[in-house]
Design a protein around this motif. Structure first.
Motif, short mmCIF file in Angstrom:
data_model
loop_
_atom_site.label_atom_id
_atom_site.label_comp_id
_atom_site.label_asym_id
_atom_site.label_seq_id
_atom_site.Cartn_x
_atom_site.Cartn_y
_atom_site.Cartn_z
N GLN A 6 62.50 19.11 -99.01
CA GLN A 6 63.42 18.03 -99.20
C GLN A 6 64.82 17.94 -98.42
N ASP A 7 65.38 19.31 -97.99
CA ASP A 7 66.33 19.44 -97.05
C ASP A 7 66.09 18.97 -95.86
N VAL A 8 64.94 19.21 -95.25
CA VAL A 8 64.15 18.69 -94.23
C VAL A 8 64.11 17.43 -94.00
N GLU A 9 63.70 16.73 -95.16
CA GLU A 9 63.49 15.42 -95.07
C GLU A 9 64.67 14.59 -95.18
N HIS A 10 65.93 15.03 -95.60
CA HIS A 10 67.22 14.50 -95.99
C HIS A 10 67.64 14.62 -94.46
N VAL A 11 67.81 15.86 -93.83
CA VAL A 11 68.16 15.80 -92.55
C VAL A 11 67.45 14.85 -91.39
N ALA A 12 66.29 14.85 -91.43
CA ALA A 12 65.42 14.07 -90.78
C ALA A 12 65.74 12.33 -90.97
N GLU A 13 65.98 12.05 -92.19
CA GLU A 13 66.56 10.77 -92.55
C GLU A 13 67.79 10.47 -91.88
N LYS A 22 52.07 16.88 -91.58
CA LYS A 22 52.05 18.36 -91.04
C LYS A 22 53.43 18.97 -90.50
N GLU A 23 53.92 17.96 -89.72
CA GLU A 23 55.37 18.40 -89.00
C GLU A 23 56.26 18.63 -89.87
N LEU A 24 56.34 18.00 -91.23
CA LEU A 24 57.44 18.54 -92.06
C LEU A 24 57.10 19.78 -92.72
N GLU A 25 55.78 20.00 -92.78
CA GLU A 25 55.52 21.48 -93.46
C GLU A 25 55.91 22.38 -92.29
N ARG A 26 55.41 22.19 -91.02
CA ARG A 26 55.89 23.21 -89.98
C ARG A 26 57.31 23.26 -89.72
N LEU A 27 58.01 22.16 -89.85
CA LEU A 27 59.38 22.35 -89.50
C LEU A 27 60.11 23.21 -90.70
N THR A 28 59.65 23.08 -92.02
CA THR A 28 60.26 23.52 -93.09
C THR A 28 59.99 25.20 -92.99
N GLN A 29 58.88 25.32 -92.55
CA GLN A 29 58.49 26.83 -92.29
C GLN A 29 59.30 27.65 -91.21
N GLU A 30 59.62 26.58 -90.27
CA GLU A 30 60.34 27.32 -88.94
C GLU A 30 61.65 27.43 -89.25
N LEU A 31 62.47 26.33 -89.96
CA LEU A 31 63.77 26.36 -90.25
C LEU A 31 63.69 27.46 -91.25
N ASP A 32 62.91 27.75 -92.32
CA ASP A 32 63.20 28.64 -93.23
C ASP A 32 63.33 30.17 -92.60
N SER A 33 62.46 30.11 -91.75
CA SER A 33 62.30 31.74 -91.07
C SER A 33 63.52 31.93 -90.15
N ILE A 34 64.07 30.97 -89.55
CA ILE A 34 65.49 30.76 -88.92
C ILE A 34 66.58 31.07 -89.81
N LEU A 35 66.59 30.68 -90.71
CA LEU A 35 67.56 30.74 -91.90
C LEU A 35 67.56 32.21 -92.30
N THR A 36 66.35 32.87 -92.60
CA THR A 36 66.07 34.03 -93.10
C THR A 36 66.61 35.18 -92.14
N TYR A 37 66.29 34.90 -90.84
CA TYR A 37 66.68 35.82 -89.96
C TYR A 37 68.01 35.80 -89.61
N MET A 38 68.68 34.70 -89.96
CA MET A 38 70.50 34.56 -89.83
C MET A 38 70.92 35.28 -90.96
#
Length: 95
Positions: A6-13, A22-38
Motif C-alpha cells: 500500500q505504501d508503494v502504491e501510494h507513493v506511485a500514485e 509484478k512490478e509492484l511486488e518487485r518494488l515492494t521487496q526491493e524498497l523493503d530490503s533497502i529500508l531494512t539495510y538502513m
C-alpha cells in the motif's frame, strides 16, 4: 521498519507512476530490503567518528599551470581542408 504494498502504491500514485502487479511486488521487496539495510546502518556506533562529506580525503589532482610553447599558425593549419588567413574556416552553423 518495513514498507507495505500500500505504501508503494501510494507513493506511485503521488508520483503519477503506474506499475503492473509484478512490478509492484518487485518494488515492494526491493524498497523493503533497502529500508531494512538502513535500519542495520542506524545500529552502527559512530561514537568518536569525525563527520566528513566524503568517504576518502580529497585533494587537488590538477597539475600546476605552466606556459609552454604552442604550435606556429602554419603548422596548426597544415592539414586544414579550408582556412581563412591564420584561422580554420568551418561551415556556417547559425544562419
Amino acid at each position: 521498519m518495513g514498507i507495505t504494498r500500500q505504501d508503494v502504491e501510494h507513493v506511485a500514485e503521488l508520483a503519477r507512476l503506474s506499475f503492473d502487479e509484478k512490478e509492484l511486488e518487485r518494488l515492494t521487496q526491493e524498497l523493503d530490503s533497502i529500508l531494512t539495510y538502513m535500519d542495520q546502518l542506524r545500529q552502527v556506533s559512530t561514537e568518536g567518528v569525525k563527520p566528513t562529506s566524503h568517504a576518502m580525503e580529497l585533494f587537488n589532482v590538477f597539475r600546476e599551470d605552466r606556459v609552454l610553447p604552442s604550435l606556429e599558425p602554419e603548422e596548426a593549419l597544415a592539414n586544414s581542408p579550408r582556412r581563412s588567413g591564420e584561422s580554420f574556416q568551418v561551415p556556417r552553423v547559425i544562419e
